[in-house]
Scaffold this motif. Sequence first.
Motif, PDB file in Angstrom:
ATOM      1  N   LEU A  21       0.492  -1.177  -0.132  1.00 63.57           N
ATOM      2  CA  LEU A  21      -0.188   0.193  -0.298  1.00 63.57           C
ATOM      3  C   LEU A  21       0.354   0.715  -0.167  1.00 63.57           C
ATOM      4  O   LEU A  21       0.945   2.381  -0.692  1.00 63.57           O
ATOM      5  N   ASP A  25      -0.096   3.978  -5.885  1.00 64.23           N
ATOM      6  CA  ASP A  25      -0.629   4.818  -6.182  1.00 64.23           C
ATOM      7  C   ASP A  25      -2.491   4.754  -6.202  1.00 64.23           C
ATOM      8  O   ASP A  25      -2.684   4.196  -7.135  1.00 64.23           O
ATOM      9  N   LEU A  26      -3.251   5.290  -5.591  1.00 60.86           N
ATOM     10  CA  LEU A  26      -4.079   4.804  -4.811  1.00 60.86           C
ATOM     11  C   LEU A  26      -5.328   6.261  -5.043  1.00 60.86           C
ATOM     12  O   LEU A  26      -6.268   5.887  -4.330  1.00 60.86           O
ATOM     13  N   ALA A  27      -4.706   7.271  -5.839  1.00 60.97           N
ATOM     14  CA  ALA A  27      -5.247   8.529  -5.315  1.00 60.97           C
ATOM     15  C   ALA A  27      -6.589   8.673  -6.694  1.00 60.97           C
ATOM     16  O   ALA A  27      -6.741   7.813  -7.381  1.00 60.97           O
ATOM     17  N   VAL A  28      -7.413   9.438  -6.177  1.00 62.01           N
ATOM     18  CA  VAL A  28      -8.281   9.721  -6.963  1.00 62.01           C
ATOM     19  C   VAL A  28      -8.643  10.919  -7.792  1.00 62.01           C
ATOM     20  O   VAL A  28      -8.377  12.747  -6.621  1.00 62.01           O
ATOM     21  N   LEU A 303      -0.179  -4.533  -7.507  1.00 62.24           N
ATOM     22  CA  LEU A 303      -0.708  -3.895  -7.798  1.00 62.24           C
ATOM     23  C   LEU A 303      -1.390  -5.545  -7.249  1.00 62.24           C
ATOM     24  O   LEU A 303      -2.849  -5.775  -6.702  1.00 62.24           O
ATOM     25  N   TRP A 358     -12.845   7.776 -11.798  1.00 62.51           N
ATOM     26  CA  TRP A 358     -11.597   7.877 -10.149  1.00 62.51           C
ATOM     27  C   TRP A 358     -10.366   8.218 -11.040  1.00 62.51           C
ATOM     28  O   TRP A 358      -9.655   9.136 -10.230  1.00 62.51           O
ATOM     29  N   SER A 361      -5.275   5.859 -12.229  1.00 66.88           N
ATOM     30  CA  SER A 361      -3.880   5.426 -10.519  1.00 66.88           C
ATOM     31  C   SER A 361      -4.188   4.083 -10.552  1.00 66.88           C
ATOM     32  O   SER A 361      -5.475   3.284 -10.607  1.00 66.88           O
ATOM     33  N   LEU A 363      -6.170   2.641  -8.203  1.00 69.36           N
ATOM     34  CA  LEU A 363      -7.194   2.396  -7.598  1.00 69.36           C
ATOM     35  C   LEU A 363      -8.075   1.626  -8.554  1.00 69.36           C
ATOM     36  O   LEU A 363      -9.212   0.580  -8.554  1.00 69.36           O
ATOM     37  N   PRO A 364      -8.399   2.162  -9.606  1.00 64.68           N
ATOM     38  CA  PRO A 364     -10.031   1.218 -10.398  1.00 64.68           C
ATOM     39  C   PRO A 364      -9.044  -0.464 -10.128  1.00 64.68           C
ATOM     40  O   PRO A 364     -10.283  -0.684 -10.375  1.00 64.68           O
ATOM     41  N   VAL A 366      -7.139  -2.369  -8.710  1.00 61.64           N
ATOM     42  CA  VAL A 366      -7.380  -2.951  -7.418  1.00 61.64           C
ATOM     43  C   VAL A 366      -8.972  -3.043  -7.382  1.00 61.64           C
ATOM     44  O   VAL A 366      -9.652  -4.514  -7.203  1.00 61.64           O
ATOM     45  N   VAL A 367      -9.978  -2.217  -7.566  1.00 62.56           N
ATOM     46  CA  VAL A 367     -11.049  -2.446  -6.788  1.00 62.56           C
ATOM     47  C   VAL A 367     -11.943  -3.371  -7.953  1.00 62.56           C
ATOM     48  O   VAL A 367     -12.602  -4.462  -7.648  1.00 62.56           O
TER      49      VAL A 367
END
Length: 491
Positions: A21, A25-28, A303, A358, A361, A363-364, A366-367
């Motif tokens: 983590l 890079d998990l930014a919106v 990731l 979003w 990054s 984040l998309p 990973v989700v």
Amino acid sequence: MFLSPSIRITLCFVGIALLCLFAADLAVTTINPWEDLANLFLGIVTPDFFSLEGIGTALLRTLAFAFTGVALGSAAGFLLALAFRWRIVRVFCAFIRAIHELFWALIFLQFFGFHPLTGVLAIAIPYAGIFAKVYSEILDEVDPTPERVLPTGLNTLSAFLYARIPDALPHLITYTSYRLECGLRSSAVLGFVGLPTLGYYLESSFAQGFYSEVGALLLMFYVLIATLRLWARPKLIPFYVVAAPFFLGDGLPIVWGNVVRFFTEDIVPSPIRDDEGLAGLWTWFSDLALNEALPGIWNTLVLTQIALVLTGIVTLLAFPLISQHFGGPVRRTFGHVLLVIGRSTPEYMLAYILLQLWGPSMLPAVVALALHNGGIIGHLIGRRSNEIALRPDAPHGINRYTYELVPRLYSPFLAFLFYRWEIIMRETAILGILGIYTLGFYVDSAIQNIQFDRAIVLILVTALLNILVDMISRRVRAGLKLKVHHTCEGH
């Protein structure tokens, strides 16, 4: 304090994910992600089916690519399964299935162009490797008793047809039917590289902000998957397979000179083509390794490990939604709908949608990986929980979940999760095409810059990384004595 091997390995992977983590890079980055998400939701509940031009053709082509690719893949996979005991065959199958369908499509696009053969082979080749592996396991698990009672002197082929195939056939059919569902997802995703399937229209509608069209496309795709058992009955499959090639569409004629040039010139490292000697080749390879391969591997691993642990969390939260030990039929029906949506939406398609909402990054990705794979494993674990008979005085609520069900389901849960590890890695690499700095990003950049020699090396690195993770996964499962049944491995 004594901890079981399963708990120790779980804590180890959770610890690795937590460390990852810090490097992720998990930014919106979008200005108003919630407004965009609300617009998408509004588009889904108010779908516009009438403004889509050519959607009927896109549906037919999605089906045609899926049926043709899966049929070729299953036929080749069955032949390879018969020789799977040879190491060279196992290595070959591991290699071709380690390369994602989109990578295969990107390769074939360079010399076949937007020809139907590009989409068909992009599905058929990796599926052949998958089919070979699972078909061989199905055949190996057949009860040997019938072969022992066959007449003496019966030839090998007859013994195979009469003693092994009848017992294995139901499992072969069941697994092939599941791979057809996977083929539909793969076929739809091929649209993101320009082939005329559903993904092409989804990307186009999203880019223009036509959310009602996006909603219509998603709903049609979900209906296609949800009704698969109704229209893809075993008796109709031969008809579909025969008819499918006629609906693939036309493409420009294949220029075989381009094919020859691709393999004899384009993918040959440029220092070799330009006679720069070993020094030039070493400089070329060092630059590729330091600036592209190693950063791509690092980001892919980071990731993957975060997505793997988040997939486990989603699974543990999701399986009670369809378990008969929690709630009533209305809640279970709602849970089934949610899990069908999660497992039916390809990771690439879901990541693309989330990326638009979003911003770029990890984040998309990973989700998307967690929701898709968590939906798959949650569905399997939920079904497994329904096979557990609880005693009359079993506790209810959270105590039933914590003390009665999770301890009994934890071993199959880990088995499915570690099996999906290599698959998550495979998907993580390809998500780089969307702009996330995994290996796929550097592959796509090399292709865009017409540096096919660099692209091929990076694709090979991706395949070797997937094979390595698959080997580690097998060792972990063997060490914990975890086994995934062959009818579920394809999930």
